[in-house]
Enzyme design. Sequence first.
Site, short mmCIF file in Angstrom:
data_model
loop_
_atom_site.label_atom_id
_atom_site.label_comp_id
_atom_site.label_asym_id
_atom_site.label_seq_id
_atom_site.Cartn_x
_atom_site.Cartn_y
_atom_site.Cartn_z
CG HIS A 130 2.47 3.81 -2.05
ND1 HIS A 130 2.97 2.72 -1.53
CD2 HIS A 130 2.08 4.83 -0.98
CE1 HIS A 130 2.83 2.91 -0.13
NE2 HIS A 130 2.48 4.35 0.16
CD GLU A 131 1.21 8.65 -1.48
OE1 GLU A 131 0.01 8.45 -0.76
OE2 GLU A 131 2.24 8.26 -1.07
CG HIS A 134 -2.21 5.19 0.98
ND1 HIS A 134 -2.30 4.17 1.59
CD2 HIS A 134 -0.86 5.86 0.79
CE1 HIS A 134 -1.10 4.13 2.07
NE2 HIS A 134 -0.05 5.03 1.75
CG HIS A 140 1.95 1.77 4.37
ND1 HIS A 140 2.22 2.55 5.38
CD2 HIS A 140 1.90 2.53 3.22
CE1 HIS A 140 2.38 3.99 4.74
NE2 HIS A 140 2.21 3.71 3.49
CB CYS A 141 1.34 -4.07 1.38
SG CYS A 141 1.37 -5.90 0.69
CB CYS A 146 3.29 -5.01 -2.32
SG CYS A 146 1.56 -4.31 -2.62
CB CYS A 165 1.36 -8.29 -3.25
SG CYS A 165 0.31 -7.78 -1.97
CB CYS A 168 -2.39 -5.07 -2.41
SG CYS A 168 -1.86 -4.89 -0.94
#
Length: 173
Positions: A130-131, A134, A140-141, A146, A165, A168
């Site tokens: 996640h990070e 970014h 954010h999705c 995701c 996903c 993304c």
Amino acid sequence: MRVDIVPIGDVPATVKREASSGLRRVYDCEVSVAAAQDVPEDAYDSGRRQYRAEPFIEVARRAGGGGKNVAVTPVDLFYRQRNYVFGLAYLDGRGCVVSTHRLQTSSDGGFSQRSASDIFADRVRKEVVHEIGHTLGLEHCDNNRCAMSFSPQVTQVDRKEETLCGSCQRLVL
Ligand SMILES: [Zn+2]
Ligand SMILES: [Zn+2]
């Protein structure tokens, strides 16, 4: 792409390994683990008994290589008005941090036969993915499966997957 994982404080080998494998699985990247760095004690807020997240990103930027840097730390982090954060990323792309502290919280979902250590390992992979997402420009999705969905609590982390996903993925791969 090159990603350096920068351990700050006493980070167990299993956490480094999960972070590496999560990143390799999702991104086309070479991952290396930098030498362990000291916790930046000037980031400690004695009233909150937590550390400000931003200085950890600075440490990772200094200790990491020329690519993306992700700090990983066992200490509890906060950011601005939020009570705690699992992680934080700079939008200029060069750094981010993940704290494993709150990822050890047990979920009240009662949904799983899996061991606490497996659940913790999953969460570490998801939050590192996640990070770094970014730092690659992903926001954010809305898809709650995701890895880029916003997950301020462990139940939301547990619900999402450790991969991106389709939409993304198309933005970064
Ligand atoms: Zn996020
Ligand atoms: Zn997505």
